[in-house]
Write an enzyme that holds these catalytic residues in place. Structure first.
Site, PDB file in Angstrom:
ATOM      1  N   ASN A  14       9.965  10.703 -19.846  1.00  0.00           N
ATOM      2  CA  ASN A  14       8.532  10.711 -19.569  1.00  0.00           C
ATOM      3  C   ASN A  14       8.276  10.337 -18.107  1.00  0.00           C
ATOM      4  O   ASN A  14       7.488  10.977 -17.421  1.00  0.00           O
ATOM      5  CB  ASN A  14       7.840   9.722 -20.515  1.00  0.00           C
ATOM      6  CG  ASN A  14       6.355   9.891 -20.592  1.00  0.00           C
ATOM      7  OD1 ASN A  14       5.869  10.984 -20.800  1.00  0.00           O
ATOM      8  ND2 ASN A  14       5.645   8.794 -20.436  1.00  0.00           N
ATOM      9  N   ILE A  53       1.739  18.407 -17.486  1.00  0.00           N
ATOM     10  CA  ILE A  53       2.475  17.855 -18.626  1.00  0.00           C
ATOM     11  C   ILE A  53       1.947  16.424 -18.742  1.00  0.00           C
ATOM     12  O   ILE A  53       2.219  15.582 -17.887  1.00  0.00           O
ATOM     13  CB  ILE A  53       4.004  17.886 -18.401  1.00  0.00           C
ATOM     14  CG1 ILE A  53       4.499  19.332 -18.358  1.00  0.00           C
ATOM     15  CG2 ILE A  53       4.712  17.115 -19.524  1.00  0.00           C
ATOM     16  CD1 ILE A  53       5.979  19.483 -18.094  1.00  0.00           C
ATOM     17  N   PRO A  54       1.134  16.167 -19.773  1.00  0.00           N
ATOM     18  CA  PRO A  54       0.292  14.961 -19.794  1.00  0.00           C
ATOM     19  C   PRO A  54       1.004  13.670 -20.193  1.00  0.00           C
ATOM     20  O   PRO A  54       0.701  13.061 -21.221  1.00  0.00           O
ATOM     21  CB  PRO A  54      -0.780  15.342 -20.807  1.00  0.00           C
ATOM     22  CG  PRO A  54      -0.089  16.262 -21.758  1.00  0.00           C
ATOM     23  CD  PRO A  54       0.876  17.040 -20.913  1.00  0.00           C
ATOM     24  N   CYS A  55       1.927  13.215 -19.364  1.00  0.00           N
ATOM     25  CA  CYS A  55       2.633  11.967 -19.665  1.00  0.00           C
ATOM     26  C   CYS A  55       1.676  10.775 -19.628  1.00  0.00           C
ATOM     27  O   CYS A  55       1.977   9.732 -20.203  1.00  0.00           O
ATOM     28  CB  CYS A  55       3.810  11.760 -18.723  1.00  0.00           C
ATOM     29  SG  CYS A  55       3.383  11.710 -16.983  1.00  0.00           S
ATOM     30  N   HIS A  56       0.503  10.944 -19.007  1.00  0.00           N
ATOM     31  CA  HIS A  56      -0.480   9.859 -18.981  1.00  0.00           C
ATOM     32  C   HIS A  56      -1.045   9.561 -20.369  1.00  0.00           C
ATOM     33  O   HIS A  56      -1.625   8.521 -20.591  1.00  0.00           O
ATOM     34  CB  HIS A  56      -1.617  10.190 -18.007  1.00  0.00           C
ATOM     35  CG  HIS A  56      -2.388  11.425 -18.351  1.00  0.00           C
ATOM     36  ND1 HIS A  56      -1.937  12.685 -17.989  1.00  0.00           N
ATOM     37  CD2 HIS A  56      -3.546  11.605 -19.038  1.00  0.00           C
ATOM     38  CE1 HIS A  56      -2.815  13.582 -18.433  1.00  0.00           C
ATOM     39  NE2 HIS A  56      -3.785  12.960 -19.079  1.00  0.00           N
TER      40      HIS A  56
END
Length: 160
Positions: free
Chosen positions: A113, A122-125
């Site tokens: 991540n 790519i929504p790692c948040h």
């Protein structure tokens, strides 16, 4: 001379560097330094610039870009799972590990991540701690909080 494989785009959270080629976008990074927005944007980077602008304007919830991130097979698997977390939702590292079939892999999932090369897209948040706390974020916790608030725009709630 401008690097034909990258552009710089002003966002509410700083300058984003978008890198890619005809094969797809391989990196979007948020920078702490202010760099002027690129005026010449190669055709293959225009969709990324447009979609990021639309996202920050609140007009886009799902990106549809040709992506080409570089990483191990495991990282690619984690990044694909991250991409499936819906806009405005979150999940924990443990939940993500379970989704990938091995809850003992939570540290490896967290590491992959953290190596996500495609900021926001790519929504790692959207990955948070099991106790619902904000946890490490390569772009800084203030940016993670901003992105989560942006996706759960409370200003759109009626006051009546």
């Amino acid at each position: 001379m401008m690097n034909q494989n990258q552009i710089f785009l002003k966002t509410p959270l700083g300058t984003a560097r978008i890198s890619g080629d005809e094969e797809g976008i391989w990196a979007i990074q948020i920078l702490d330094e202010q760099i002027p927005t690129s005026t010449e944007i190669p055709d293959f980077l225009q969709p990324a610039a447009q979609q990021l602008n639309d996202y920050f304007k609140g007009e886009l919830q799902e990106f549809s870009l040709k992506l080409n991130p570089k990483g191990t097979n495991f990282q690619q698997k984690v990044w694909k799972a991250l991409s499936e977390i819906p806009f405005g939702k979150t999940c924990s590292y443990l939940e993500l590990s379970r989704k990938l079939g091995d809850e003992k892999a939570v540290r490896a999932v967290a590491s992959a991540n953290g190596k996500n090369p495609l900021w926001v897209v790519i929504p790692c948040h959207r990955v948070i701690g099991s106790d619902r706390s904000l946890t490490g974020y390569a772009g800084g916790l203030h940016r993670k909080q901003w992105l989560l608030n942006h996706e759960n725009n409370t200003s759109q709630l009626s006051m009546f």
